[in-house]
Design an enzyme around this catalytic site. Sequence first.
Site, PDB file in Angstrom:
ATOM      1  N   CYS A 383      91.535  86.075 -74.305  1.00  0.00           N
ATOM      2  CA  CYS A 383      90.165  85.842 -74.780  1.00  0.00           C
ATOM      3  C   CYS A 383      90.018  86.297 -76.229  1.00  0.00           C
ATOM      4  CB  CYS A 383      89.151  86.479 -73.833  1.00  0.00           C
ATOM      5  SG  CYS A 383      87.578  85.590 -73.894  1.00  0.00           S
ATOM      6  N   HIS A 509      90.733  84.233 -68.675  1.00  0.00           N
ATOM      7  CA  HIS A 509      91.155  85.547 -68.180  1.00  0.00           C
ATOM      8  C   HIS A 509      92.072  85.409 -66.975  1.00  0.00           C
ATOM      9  CE1 HIS A 509      88.242  88.060 -70.471  1.00  0.00           C
ATOM     10  NE2 HIS A 509      87.614  86.895 -70.555  1.00  0.00           N
ATOM     11  N   GLU A 511      93.871  87.580 -65.720  1.00  0.00           N
ATOM     12  CA  GLU A 511      93.892  88.831 -64.936  1.00  0.00           C
ATOM     13  C   GLU A 511      92.947  88.790 -63.742  1.00  0.00           C
ATOM     14  OE1 GLU A 511      92.570  88.408 -67.907  1.00  0.00           O
ATOM     15  OE2 GLU A 511      90.867  89.742 -68.316  1.00  0.00           O
TER      16      GLU A 511
HETATM   17  N1  GLN Z   1      83.801  87.957 -78.011  1.00  0.00           N
HETATM   18  C1  GLN Z   1      84.542  86.770 -77.715  1.00  0.00           C
HETATM   19  C2  GLN Z   1      83.645  85.626 -77.304  1.00  0.00           C
HETATM   20  O1  GLN Z   1      82.526  85.824 -76.921  1.00  0.00           O
HETATM   21  C3  GLN Z   1      85.599  87.037 -76.653  1.00  0.00           C
HETATM   22  C4  GLN Z   1      85.056  87.439 -75.331  1.00  0.00           C
HETATM   23  C5  GLN Z   1      86.073  88.071 -74.416  1.00  0.00           C
HETATM   24  O2  GLN Z   1      87.125  88.549 -74.871  1.00  0.00           O
HETATM   25  N2  GLN Z   1      85.776  88.111 -73.125  1.00  0.00           N
HETATM   26  O3  GLN Z   1      84.049  84.494 -77.359  1.00  0.00           O
END
Ligand code: GLN
Length: 539
Positions: A383, A509, A511
Amino acid sequence: MPSTKYIFVTGGVTSSLGKGIISASLATLLQSRGYSVTIQKLDPYINIDPGTLNPYEHGECFVTDDGAETDLDLGHYERFLNRPTSQANNVTTGRVYQTVINKERRGDYLGKTVQVIPHITDEIKRRIQLLGNTGEFEIIITEIGGTVGDIEALPYIEAVRQLRWELGEDSLVVHLTLVPYLAATGELKTKPTQHSVQKLQESGIQPDILVCRTEHDLGEDIRRKLAQFCNVKKEAVVQSIDAETIYAVPILMRNQHLDEVVLKRLNLPIDDNLDLVNWKDFLYKLRYPKLEVEIGLIGKYVELHDSYKSIVESFIHAGASNECRVKIRWIHSENLSLDNIAKTLDGLDGILVAPGFGERGFDGKIEAIRHARESKIPFLGICLGMQAAVIEFGRNVLGWEDANSTEMNRETSYPVIDIMEEQKNVTDKGGTMRLGACACDLKEGSKAFAVYRRKGISERHRHRFEFNNKYLAEYEAKGMIATGINPDMSLVEIVEVPEHPWFMGVQFHPEYKSTVANPHPLFVKFVEAAIKYSESLKA
Ligand code: GLN
């Protein structure tokens, strides 16, 4: 169809005794006997969900397929049971009150005074039974957050009392307590447990089973004493002795026949078919690894390891599957700079840049990624970690010095990561990100395709910003390619650097989907790459 059975898990004496792990362990045992089980968590706070909570407050926010932002215990439930959970598996006081207040505004209460009892408790009872009413599960385990006696848990305890009365033999209560050891006198003390059971009894609930957290074996005398003082059968006093891994807890519970005590109490058949072969195989690999690698986990909440719970657990699953212990070096991105990067990351076999929000510690992440890319150390960015990898490549390979995400700098001349179109007019923070399962198509011949071994995948998301497709051609020309694309919106979900041995950034994600039974392939292959890298250094 036989009626659904309900197991309520309450906690006494102190918080953090591990109700989530006990609930998940009991569910694992029942599932291993062929029962279909799910677990639900009731959280007595007023937030609608933990999505707006800082990780320092409550650890990681776990995201389900249906896009619910939930308590991290749901992660344990999925990892133990290998079954997805949903919004219905996590209820908060905020959500309960919101439903009741919305009904009141619609006039649904027909002029009645709306009160905690019966309206709030009825809504809690309805939500507890929602999962049972799907017909999908034979047994629902409901974990009540907090500790008995907490003011905010009172409506939940009252709802449990009413349900116990209504459901009778189709329900039971497991109470988790602490039996502390007094080193000065060398004794285990039962009084705190007696008092917390009394507190439950005052609320009209008689626990059926006591699970006692302890550092030392309880012994026969303590069990007898607890049974006698707390009105439970002796075989229903189960100890939960500190374990070296949470994954050993189902076996510890099994050794004391917790599953049988529960099934007997619920009048459910107990046959001899209990299948824990794969679980024990996993535990064996976890306990006796043949190799070891060290992965640097770079984030800004590393003081609280629970902030990255699912990542840590994914490494445990992937490690066992590679018969390799994965040691994590926790690295605070705020402390990383060009001057200390080589020294701080020295000796690592892999580098993971974690998800996150905001500018704090962002430059350190960029430095770590540059180090991983240039030194050819296996890298996985998740992310924000993927977005940082794109920015690093933009700055250091494409030569766009102020390449950035508009999350960090709205004025950047190269907004290589930009807010998604659908997010532009969003003003509320809660529940408004791109959340939950989204489809992704993988490019044949890519590393991602080799990892998943299929074209179409689905992974969970939680973000507002995205790769800016305006720059894609220039990235690909210079060696960072998009190998996973969302088919509906053409969003870049995966980037790779093919000339690097293992460099991957994922917008989703992975995970959240790793379980004991199904370690996530991205983590499995990342650990495999770290092993290869570590062996290449020795050669
Ligand atoms: N801050 C970033 C976004 O909003 C990544 C979010 C995250 O890592 N869950 O796109």
